[in-house]
Design a protein around this motif. Structure first.
Motif, PDB file in Angstrom:
ATOM      1  N   ALA A  82      51.371  42.045  38.146  1.00  0.00           N
ATOM      2  CA  ALA A  82      50.676  40.755  38.230  1.00  0.00           C
ATOM      3  C   ALA A  82      51.240  39.702  37.285  1.00  0.00           C
ATOM      4  CB  ALA A  82      49.186  40.959  37.956  1.00  0.00           C
ATOM      5  N   LEU A 102      48.505  34.890  45.859  1.00  0.00           N
ATOM      6  CA  LEU A 102      47.094  34.933  45.455  1.00  0.00           C
ATOM      7  C   LEU A 102      46.233  35.532  46.554  1.00  0.00           C
ATOM      8  CD1 LEU A 102      46.738  31.470  43.661  1.00  0.00           C
ATOM      9  CD2 LEU A 102      46.646  33.731  42.602  1.00  0.00           C
ATOM     10  N   ALA A 105      46.688  39.254  46.265  1.00  0.00           N
ATOM     11  CA  ALA A 105      45.983  39.719  45.069  1.00  0.00           C
ATOM     12  C   ALA A 105      44.473  39.683  45.258  1.00  0.00           C
ATOM     13  CB  ALA A 105      46.378  38.873  43.864  1.00  0.00           C
ATOM     14  N   ASN A 106      44.008  38.793  46.111  1.00  0.00           N
ATOM     15  CA  ASN A 106      42.567  38.633  46.319  1.00  0.00           C
ATOM     16  C   ASN A 106      41.973  39.712  47.216  1.00  0.00           C
ATOM     17  OD1 ASN A 106      40.123  37.135  45.902  1.00  0.00           O
ATOM     18  ND2 ASN A 106      40.314  36.337  47.988  1.00  0.00           N
ATOM     19  N   GLN A 109      39.535  41.967  45.513  1.00  0.00           N
ATOM     20  CA  GLN A 109      38.257  41.371  45.140  1.00  0.00           C
ATOM     21  C   GLN A 109      37.387  41.079  46.356  1.00  0.00           C
ATOM     22  OE1 GLN A 109      37.209  40.771  41.977  1.00  0.00           O
ATOM     23  NE2 GLN A 109      39.071  41.532  41.025  1.00  0.00           N
ATOM     24  N   LEU A 141      44.103  40.295  40.890  1.00  0.00           N
ATOM     25  CA  LEU A 141      43.744  38.885  40.950  1.00  0.00           C
ATOM     26  C   LEU A 141      43.489  38.248  39.590  1.00  0.00           C
ATOM     27  CD1 LEU A 141      43.248  36.394  42.667  1.00  0.00           C
ATOM     28  CD2 LEU A 141      40.859  37.109  42.896  1.00  0.00           C
ATOM     29  N   ARG A 145      46.014  35.262  38.393  1.00  0.00           N
ATOM     30  CA  ARG A 145      45.419  33.929  38.283  1.00  0.00           C
ATOM     31  C   ARG A 145      45.450  33.419  36.855  1.00  0.00           C
ATOM     32  NH1 ARG A 145      39.792  33.947  40.888  1.00  0.00           N
ATOM     33  NH2 ARG A 145      39.390  35.241  39.053  1.00  0.00           N
TER      34      ARG A 145
END
Length: 259
Positions: A82, A102, A105-106, A109, A141, A145
């Motif tokens: 990351a 992103l 990576a999301n 979540q 994430l 971020r």
């Protein structure tokens, strides 16, 4: 009496900041031992699963080590992937890929953890590998971020001054952007690690072990003592991880600011 040079006695707030949380955690663990573990009856189902006083509740210790192993491996792998990804989407020419990175990576979540475990169980099978992969995905994430946000928040005037001094893009990244962005980056790592402590308990559903094994075994058997042991120790571990990472963050941030 004159104080020695170079020595400054810590303030009350500093002392309390170091001892309050460990004392509270020790009290909770002591209560778990006295009220839950110590009262396990010999020959009972709890003794077969949790362990007994004679062997020092070895099963609880083994489950704690398994839980920590899942967290350390998954969070370490998430940081390794990351942080470079967060740096990449701040570089000229790669900003157009920020939405894609992103978005990937999301996934961890947005999709429920138990669903990720179920889906990838068919790929990696039962056990710790699937749990580590799910936790890795779940931790991406906040690190991506925060890494990107920390770098983007560096004052452009500082970058312009460094460029005027003849520094290369690589030197600016390593010597200016990353040190200044570090507090925000570490906050993302800390968040990911704490989240993974609780999420790792779900790994017991696919045979990954950990403290969650007491919870998922105790629920169908209606064994309240087993559920409480797993749940309370998981909560204590989450508080401890957050506390120790907070102390490390304070030290590293101070070192970064003074370097």
């Amino acid at each position: 009496m004159k104080k020695k040079e170079g020595f400054e006695f810590p303030s009350i707030n500093t002392i309390l900041g170091w001892v309050t949380v460990p004392i509270l955690m020790a009290l909770v663990i002591l209560l778990v031992y006295n009220q839950l573990l110590f009262k396990i009856e010999p020959g009972s189902m709890e003794e077969n699963i949790i362990g007994s006083q004679e062997i020092g509740f070895k099963n609880v210790g083994d489950a704690t080590v398994e839980h920590l192993r899942l967290i350390l491996i998954s969070t370490g792998l998430a940081i390794a992937v990351a942080v470079p990804a967060g740096i990449l989407i701040t570089r000229q020419g790669f900003r157009d890929f920020s939405g894609l990175i992103l978005g990937v990576a999301n996934i961890g979540q947005s999709v429920p953890s138990i669903a990720i475990l179920a889906v990838f169980m068919g790929v990696f099978g039962l056990g710790a590998t699937t749990a580590i992969f799910a936790l890795w995905l779940y931790a991406l994430l906040p690190i991506v971020r925060n890494t990107a946000t920390g770098i983007e928040e560096v004052d452009p005037n500082i970058i312009e001054a460094a460029t005027g001094m003849g520094m290369t893009n690589r030197e600016i990244l390593l010597q200016i952007e990353l040190p200044l962005a570090f507090p925000v980056m570490f906050a993302g790592m800390r968040t990911a690690a704490v989240i993974n402590v609780g999420t790792a308990a779900l790994g017991a559903f696919i045979g990954a072990g950990g403290l969650g094994s007491f919870i998922i075994t105790g629920i169908p058997l209606m064994r309240e003592r087993m559920i409480l042991v797993g749940a309370i120790l998981t909560a204590v571990m989450a508080v401890f991880v957050d506390w120790i990472l907070g102390k490390i963050e304070d030290r590293l941030v101070v070192s970064t600011a003074t370097s």
